[in-house]
Design a protein around this motif. Structure first.
Motif, PDB file in Angstrom:
ATOM      1  N   LEU A   7     -35.624 -14.824  -0.368  1.00 37.28           N
ATOM      2  CA  LEU A   7     -35.100 -15.130   0.951  1.00 37.28           C
ATOM      3  C   LEU A   7     -35.813 -16.342   1.556  1.00 37.28           C
ATOM      4  O   LEU A   7     -36.485 -16.267   2.576  1.00 37.28           O
ATOM      5  N   ARG A   8     -35.633 -17.477   0.886  1.00 36.12           N
ATOM      6  CA  ARG A   8     -36.294 -18.686   1.355  1.00 36.12           C
ATOM      7  C   ARG A   8     -35.258 -19.715   1.761  1.00 36.12           C
ATOM      8  O   ARG A   8     -34.144 -19.742   1.267  1.00 36.12           O
ATOM      9  N   TYR A   9     -35.640 -20.569   2.689  1.00 39.47           N
ATOM     10  CA  TYR A   9     -34.790 -21.679   3.099  1.00 39.47           C
ATOM     11  C   TYR A   9     -35.678 -22.914   3.138  1.00 39.47           C
ATOM     12  O   TYR A   9     -36.687 -22.932   3.838  1.00 39.47           O
ATOM     13  N   ASN A  10     -35.286 -23.940   2.378  1.00 33.62           N
ATOM     14  CA  ASN A  10     -36.103 -25.150   2.279  1.00 33.62           C
ATOM     15  C   ASN A  10     -37.531 -24.811   1.871  1.00 33.62           C
ATOM     16  O   ASN A  10     -38.503 -25.316   2.432  1.00 33.62           O
ATOM     17  N   ASP A  11     -37.673 -23.919   0.861  1.00 37.48           N
ATOM     18  CA  ASP A  11     -38.967 -23.561   0.283  1.00 37.48           C
ATOM     19  C   ASP A  11     -39.875 -22.823   1.258  1.00 37.48           C
ATOM     20  O   ASP A  11     -41.083 -22.765   1.058  1.00 37.48           O
ATOM     21  N   GLU A  12     -39.338 -22.270   2.319  1.00 37.75           N
ATOM     22  CA  GLU A  12     -40.132 -21.465   3.242  1.00 37.75           C
ATOM     23  C   GLU A  12     -39.475 -20.106   3.401  1.00 37.75           C
ATOM     24  O   GLU A  12     -38.246 -20.000   3.412  1.00 37.75           O
ATOM     25  N   PRO A  13     -40.262 -19.049   3.513  1.00 39.62           N
ATOM     26  CA  PRO A  13     -39.673 -17.731   3.732  1.00 39.62           C
ATOM     27  C   PRO A  13     -38.832 -17.727   5.010  1.00 39.62           C
ATOM     28  O   PRO A  13     -39.213 -18.323   6.020  1.00 39.62           O
ATOM     29  N   VAL A  14     -37.704 -17.065   4.961  1.00 42.53           N
ATOM     30  CA  VAL A  14     -36.822 -17.007   6.122  1.00 42.53           C
ATOM     31  C   VAL A  14     -37.550 -16.419   7.336  1.00 42.53           C
ATOM     32  O   VAL A  14     -37.359 -16.870   8.466  1.00 42.53           O
ATOM     33  N   LEU A  15     -38.408 -15.427   7.109  1.00 41.43           N
ATOM     34  CA  LEU A  15     -39.119 -14.810   8.214  1.00 41.43           C
ATOM     35  C   LEU A  15     -40.079 -15.771   8.912  1.00 41.43           C
ATOM     36  O   LEU A  15     -40.535 -15.497  10.020  1.00 41.43           O
ATOM     37  N   LEU A  16     -40.386 -16.895   8.258  1.00 45.63           N
ATOM     38  CA  LEU A  16     -41.261 -17.894   8.876  1.00 45.63           C
ATOM     39  C   LEU A  16     -40.506 -19.166   9.252  1.00 45.63           C
ATOM     40  O   LEU A  16     -41.101 -20.217   9.485  1.00 45.63           O
ATOM     41  N   ALA A  17     -39.174 -19.058   9.346  1.00 46.02           N
ATOM     42  CA  ALA A  17     -38.369 -20.226   9.678  1.00 46.02           C
ATOM     43  C   ALA A  17     -38.298 -20.474  11.176  1.00 46.02           C
ATOM     44  O   ALA A  17     -38.039 -21.602  11.612  1.00 46.02           O
ATOM     45  N   PHE A  18     -38.497 -19.448  11.977  1.00 41.04           N
ATOM     46  CA  PHE A  18     -38.441 -19.563  13.432  1.00 41.04           C
ATOM     47  C   PHE A  18     -39.263 -18.436  14.018  1.00 41.04           C
ATOM     48  O   PHE A  18     -39.292 -17.331  13.476  1.00 41.04           O
TER      49      PHE A  18
END
Length: 399
Positions: A7-18
């Motif tokens: 569950l990553r977006y742009n190589d970052e975990p989604v939970l740490l995206a915002f």
């Protein structure tokens, strides 16, 4: 993008995206576990390694553990809209989350750790968040919202007051910090509620083909609501003037009530995501009225304090989290299935807790019902919103 692996977006975990993603989940998990553990400690003999006054520890963790996590989730998200700044994400967001978690661990282990170390760890979160928010707002020339930074700094001062009380260095500090924290949290809710509630109500009315101008907004009334609420801080700081404190609380109640009525919340009674915000701000008015009546009717301060905490703060936190989580993940702006029970449970928790504070004979059954309702409300949020907050946006955008 494969959201079934890490569950990553742009190589970052989604939970740490915002910021709203981890902090909203942590707020709900901590709110449920804290109140459940407190009830088990009071009535079930659950051992807790506490080195401080248990009642004030309970208040501290709600006021300086749960509430700041919710503030972080909202403020660090909203200021991106206010300024156009990129969100705090990735390792920076993780560091802030871990700083908050370290404070919670220190408070839970306060019976095993030196109290100066507990205070040092716990006191780090609010100044760190305030410094980051101030830097972003100043860099983008958004001076209007610096008032929230000032309130966070003052809230950190109230936290320090409680720690001075815990340590025995200044015994009155524990109770004073608790009261000042409630005053400041009320002021933060007045500011945040004043920004989002009339705007969301007017927008919804417009989409329903009704006149958005039915929602009457006034900058003069906004300022009066804020300053009358903030004025409680210096009077409560003196701790020896119950009559002026009562009068200021009454003025704040009347002004905030007048402002709330001007927003015509009943016009949006068909939309839970909006009426819950009006209910939460109505709790502020009730709490202020109860505070004003306390010295005259010889009420326990616990009555107004739980109206402000369990009632206003609990309801507004869930009202904001349930709405922001939908809008900022690219989903339709409507309450998910079964989520209405979050609102039913939190309103029940607040009402029953205040009644239990009013009537000492109802303390045990009232605390039991209120605890169950509170835990149900926040656990339902986790169960319903975990898939929403832990997965990428539904519209494929980053964030």
């Amino acid at each position: 993008m494969n959201d079934t692996t890490s569950l990553r977006y742009n190589d970052e975990p989604v939970l740490l995206a915002f910021a709203f993603r981890p902090f909203f989940l942590l707020t709900a998990l901590y709110a449920a576990s804290l109140v459940a553990a407190w009830f088990a400690f009071l009535f079930g003999g659950l051992p807790l390694p506490l080195g401080v006054n248990p009642i004030q520890w309970h208040a501290h963790e709600l006021l300086f553990g749960m509430v700041p996590a919710a503030i972080a989730g909202f403020l660090l998200t909203a200021m991106c809209n206010w300024t156009g700044a990129p969100p705090l994400k990735g390792s920076g967001l993780l560091a802030l989350v871990l700083l908050w978690a370290a404070g919670r661990a220190a408070m839970w282990l306060s019976g095993w750790l030196p109290l100066w170390l507990v205070a040092t760890i716990d006191l780090a979160f609010l100044p760190a968040m305030a410094a980051y928010v101030a830097r972003v707002l100043l860099r983008h020339g958004n001076y209007r919202n610096l008032v929230l930074v000032a309130l966070l700094v003052l809230l950190a001062g109230a936290d320090l007051s409680m720690h001075l009380g815990f340590s025995g260095f200044w015994p009155p500090g524990g109770r004073l910090g608790e009261i000042l924290a409630l005053d400041l949290i009320a002021a933060i809710m007045v500011v945040v509620g004043g920004r989002i509630t009339p705007a969301f109500t007017a927008n919804w009315l417009g989409m329903q083909g009704q006149d958005p101008a039915l929602v009457r907004r006034s900058e003069v009334l906004d300022r009066a609501a804020f300053w009358s609420t903030v004025a409680m801080v210096p009077v409560d700081l003196a701790m020896s003037f119950p009559v002026p404190a009562s009068l200021i609380a009454l003025i704040a109640a009347l002004v905030n009530g007048w402002r709330l009525l001007a927003w015509r919340g009943w016009k949006a009674s068909a939309e839970p995501l909006i009426w819950i915000l009006h209910v939460a701000l109505g709790w502020i008015v009730v709490a202020l009225l109860l505070k004003a009546m306390t010295p005259w009717l010889a009420l326990s301060p616990s009555v107004w304090m739980h109206a402000m905490g369990a009632g206003a703060a609990g309801t507004l936190i869930l009202g904001v989290m349930t709405r922001v989580a939908m809008g900022h993940t690219g989903r339709p702006m409507r309450l998910p299935r079964m989520a209405i029970w979050i609102y039913v449970a939190i309103i029940t928790a607040g009402l029953v807790r205040v009644i239990a504070a009013f009537v000492p004979q109802l303390a045990y059954p009232g605390l039991s019902v209120s605890t169950v309702a509170w835990v149900v409300a926040f656990l339902l949020f986790v169960l319903i919103y975990w898939p929403i907050l832990s997965r990428p946006r539904a519209d494929g955008r980053p964030g």
